[in-house]
Structures are given as C-alpha cells and as structure tokens.
Design an enzyme around this catalytic site. Structure first.
Site, mmCIF file in Angstrom:
data_model
loop_
_atom_site.group_PDB
_atom_site.id
_atom_site.type_symbol
_atom_site.label_atom_id
_atom_site.label_comp_id
_atom_site.label_asym_id
_atom_site.label_seq_id
_atom_site.Cartn_x
_atom_site.Cartn_y
_atom_site.Cartn_z
ATOM 1 N N HIS A 145 0.829 -1.262 -0.139
ATOM 2 C CA HIS A 145 0.053 -0.075 -0.063
ATOM 3 C C HIS A 145 0.954 1.088 0.000
ATOM 4 O O HIS A 145 1.410 1.394 1.107
ATOM 5 C CB HIS A 145 -0.984 0.096 1.336
ATOM 6 N N HIS A 152 -0.392 -6.494 -5.189
ATOM 7 C CA HIS A 152 -0.535 -7.780 -4.530
ATOM 8 C C HIS A 152 0.126 -8.948 -5.258
ATOM 9 O O HIS A 152 0.119 -8.969 -6.705
ATOM 10 C CB HIS A 152 -2.046 -8.129 -4.318
ATOM 11 N N ASN A 184 1.301 -13.312 -5.010
ATOM 12 C CA ASN A 184 1.358 -14.662 -4.079
ATOM 13 C C ASN A 184 1.540 -15.570 -5.003
ATOM 14 O O ASN A 184 1.592 -15.954 -6.081
ATOM 15 C CB ASN A 184 -0.078 -14.874 -3.817
ATOM 16 N N ARG A 233 2.427 -20.180 -4.489
ATOM 17 C CA ARG A 233 2.052 -20.814 -3.252
ATOM 18 C C ARG A 233 2.171 -22.505 -3.788
ATOM 19 O O ARG A 233 2.122 -22.769 -5.182
ATOM 20 C CB ARG A 233 0.783 -20.777 -2.681
ATOM 21 N N HIS A 274 -20.368 -8.012 -5.607
ATOM 22 C CA HIS A 274 -21.278 -6.978 -4.998
ATOM 23 C C HIS A 274 -21.162 -5.558 -5.552
ATOM 24 O O HIS A 274 -22.226 -4.875 -5.278
ATOM 25 C CB HIS A 274 -21.281 -7.107 -3.464
ATOM 26 N N GLY A 323 -4.343 -20.318 10.957
ATOM 27 C CA GLY A 323 -3.167 -19.679 10.930
ATOM 28 C C GLY A 323 -3.199 -18.331 11.831
ATOM 29 O O GLY A 323 -4.207 -18.093 12.522
ATOM 30 N N ARG A 324 -2.004 -17.664 11.843
ATOM 31 C CA ARG A 324 -1.724 -16.596 12.439
ATOM 32 C C ARG A 324 -2.628 -15.514 12.089
ATOM 33 O O ARG A 324 -2.250 -14.936 10.936
ATOM 34 C CB ARG A 324 -0.276 -16.255 12.622
#
Length: 310
Positions: free
Chosen positions: A103, A113, A115, A117, A181, A265-266
């Site tokens: 940000h 963003h 990711n 995995r 939405h 998860g944390r």
C-alpha cells in the site's frame, strides 16, 4: 485438476525458493523506500508449521508493505481447499507460500498484490499437488504506459512456458479479482492461476519461479516513476475510498484469507494485507470528466494492456 505422479514433489526445493524470494523482494522494497525497514515476526502453529511475517510501516514511499512466508501442515485440509476437491477431504497436507500486499503512500502509485504457493495433499507417490499464484495491480490514478508495462512483464514471464498461458491466466485474474457485489474489478489485473501441475513437477515449479521473479521488475519501475508525483487532499481522499474496495475483496472473496482463517493460521499475518487507513462514503460517485471518473470509465474496463499501442 490436481494429479498424482510417480515422483513425489520436492518440498525442500520449493521452501528454499520461497524463502529466497521473500528475502529478495523485501530487499528491493527497502531500497525503493529510501530508508524504510521491515520488521520480522517468526511464528509457529500448534498443528504444524509456521512462518515469518515481515511488515514495513510508515515508510517514505510505502505506507504499509507486508511480505509473508508460511509453511503450514495439518492432518486434513480445511473446507475452503476441499469444496471443489471432495476426494482430498481428510488427507494430511502441506501448504507453502509467499504472499505480499503493498500500500503506497502516494495515490499515483498503485497498490499491488502477489502470491506464489504450493500445496500437497496425501503422502509419497500418492500425493496430490499443485501450484498457484499470480500478481495484480490496483491503481487509483492510472497511466496507460504503466498498465502496459505491468502486463508485458507478466506476458514475458509466461511465454517461455507456453504462449497460451498469459491470455488464459490474464482472463482468470480478471474473473477472480472481481467484486460481484459492486459489479466492478478490483484493478487492472495481471496473472492468476491455480491447480497448476499438468507439465509435471519440474516444469510447473519453473513456471512458478518465473512468475515470482517477475514481480519486482513489473512493479518497482512504476513505483520509481510515480512516487514523487505531487498530490493533495483530494487525491488522498480518493485513495482511501478506493482502498475500501481492496478491504471488501480480501474479507469477502480472497481464497488465501479464507484458507488461512479456516486452517487456524496466525491472524495478524493473514490480515497484514489490509491497509493502515481506509474510508467508506455512502453512495459516493465521481464527478464527470474528472481523473477519478476516468478510473471507472477507462482503467476498470477490459483491455488488452500488453498489446496497447505506444
């Protein structure tokens, strides 16, 4: 579709790459921020595994940047991972990944963003495994040349692995990062893929590395170009308003957020993607013929950005 293969996947190789990727991205962001530094928290999870979360706060360029690595394991996958894969229910699993959200302080620098995995379910040669990930860009005040650079870098990351991958994963990204939405996309997209394993482990892993390694050259040239652009309260207010869309997506739709919460998860690490400041306004609409209106009328519309004419 996930599949089993004669040779089990190399978890250590994937983990080593992801840890190095986290290091390299954090170092590049610190250099760009002109003095900002990441704080690291190492954490463990009682059911198995843990990770290291890194957050840069109140930097000169990045108001908040979170880059997290996790490797969690358990006796059975949570519901979010087996909703479309009922045959995997009850199997032990490993889930490894690097996830980041940036940000920026300046509204002319887009939020971003990324990711990458890796999942395994089951054990040994009977393990089901797949890769997933991608990256996307969320501008507030867009520039065509920035969008073109972002998507051309994404396309270049895909091309050595098959010309069909970029258009397929660009469309998947457009479809995934869509706020149903609101009937609007989150940003200008990029790449998104999941359940990727058809080429076999070595080639699939090579593709993941290509995507992960492409993030810094895709994003940081845009940051460097825009980070000193003058702005005032109007631009700041619009940035905070549009950040609300980011929060809505992450809390309502994001698979990683849902998986993290369902798997125990944390929480601090799962929600570190949220911006430090955000605003909502009731039924707000931009005035016609303004830069704010142009975001909706131009940048949040479908484009073949990688083929944009100079």
């Amino acid at each position: 579709m996930e599949a089993t293969f004669a040779m089990p996947p190399d978890l250590n190789a994937v983990s080593s790459y992801l840890l190095a990727l986290q290091d390299s991205i954090c170092a590049a962001l610190e250099r760009t921020d002109d003095g900002g530094a990441f704080q690291e928290d190492r954490w463990s999870r009682s059911e198995g595994g843990g990770g290291r979360s890194r957050v840069l706060s109140d930097g000169a360029v990045f108001e908040k940047a979170g880059v997290g690595y996790s490797h969690v394991s358990g006796k059975s996958l949570p519901p979010s991972a087996t909703a479309t894969r009922p045959e995997l229910a009850g199997l032990p699993y490993h889930a490894l990944g690097v996830s980041l959200v940036i940000h920026p302080r300046n509204p002319y620098v887009p939020t971003s963003h990324a990711n990458v995995r890796f999942f395994t379910a089951g054990e040994g040669t009977q393990a089901h495994w797949w890769f997933g990930g991608g990256f996307d860009l969320t501008p507030y005040y867009g520039f065509d040349e920035d969008c073109a650079h972002w998507h051309r870098t994404a396309r270049a990351a895909c091309e050595p692995h098959g010309a069909q991958l970029y258009p397929r994963f660009k469309q998947w990204c457009d479809d995934y990062f869509y706020l149903k939405h609101r009937s609007e996309p989150r940003g200008i997209g990029g790449l998104f893929f999941d359940d990727f394993n058809a080429p076999g482990f070595l080639k699939s892993f090579a593709f993941l590395r290509s995507v992960g390694d492409a993030f810094v050259p895709a994003y940081l040239p845009i940051v460097e170009k825009r980070k000193a652009t003058p702005f005032g309260q109007r631009e700041r207010d619009f940035q905070l308003y549009r950040r609300g869309r980011y929060v809505e997506f992450n809390l309502v739709y994001d698979r990683g957020t849902i998986f993290g919460l369902q798997s125990g998860g944390r929480t601090e690490s799962i929600l570190m993607s949220l911006p430090p400041l955000v605003a909502w306004r009731y039924d707000w609409r931009p005035e016609p013929n303004t830069p704010e209106a142009r975001l909706y009328e131009h940048f949040l519309k479908p484009h073949d950005w990688a083929d944009l004419s100079a």
